[in-house]
Scaffold this motif. Sequence first.
Motif, mmCIF file in Angstrom:
data_model
loop_
_atom_site.group_PDB
_atom_site.id
_atom_site.type_symbol
_atom_site.label_atom_id
_atom_site.label_comp_id
_atom_site.label_asym_id
_atom_site.label_seq_id
_atom_site.Cartn_x
_atom_site.Cartn_y
_atom_site.Cartn_z
ATOM 1 N N ILE A 24 -17.145 48.865 -48.471
ATOM 2 C CA ILE A 24 -16.393 47.964 -47.438
ATOM 3 C C ILE A 24 -15.968 46.793 -48.167
ATOM 4 N N LEU A 26 -14.959 42.696 -47.407
ATOM 5 C CA LEU A 26 -14.818 41.659 -46.277
ATOM 6 C C LEU A 26 -13.897 40.565 -46.875
ATOM 7 N N ILE A 40 -19.654 38.883 -37.997
ATOM 8 C CA ILE A 40 -19.523 39.450 -39.019
ATOM 9 C C ILE A 40 -20.055 40.946 -39.131
ATOM 10 N N LEU A 44 -18.170 44.521 -39.599
ATOM 11 C CA LEU A 44 -18.478 45.422 -40.480
ATOM 12 C C LEU A 44 -18.799 46.684 -39.942
ATOM 13 N N GLU A 45 -19.441 46.608 -38.677
ATOM 14 C CA GLU A 45 -19.842 47.938 -37.898
ATOM 15 C C GLU A 45 -18.323 48.621 -37.595
ATOM 16 N N ARG A 48 -16.745 50.353 -40.779
ATOM 17 C CA ARG A 48 -17.673 51.452 -40.944
ATOM 18 C C ARG A 48 -16.920 52.583 -40.173
ATOM 19 N N ALA A 95 -12.096 43.342 -42.473
ATOM 20 C CA ALA A 95 -13.016 44.401 -43.238
ATOM 21 C C ALA A 95 -12.227 45.617 -43.519
#
Length: 127
Positions: A24, A26, A40, A44-45, A48, A95
């Motif tokens: 990933i 960002l 953040i 990110l979660e 994914r 992201a």
Amino acid sequence: MKGGDSRQDSVAAALREVSNDTEIVLVHDAVRPFVTPEQIARVLEEARRCAAAILGIPAMDTVKEVKRASLPEDVALITGTVPRERVVLAQTPQAFATKLLKEAFARAEADGVECLGRGGTRGAHGA
């Protein structure tokens, strides 16, 4: 690393330095210094889970929909109000799965597409 003439150029330059093994990427604007670790982590979660995510904050302002066709450039006719519940303000970080973002930037470059934001670049190429 030296940035480019536009945000898109700067991100493209940075992407060239990112390994294809990176899961990933960002992208964050330095003009937004108050992002929290929780924001953040959430972006990110979601990236994914969905391959791409942007941070959005609720709109507090009243947003009007307008018509500009056949009117002078500096004139707009208000045609409605967009409910705040349907609007968020795009923020950073944004992201993306590395492969997805690199492909979008390659297509944008090949097509001569210049977008103001990374979300726009991805959106212009199939998101």
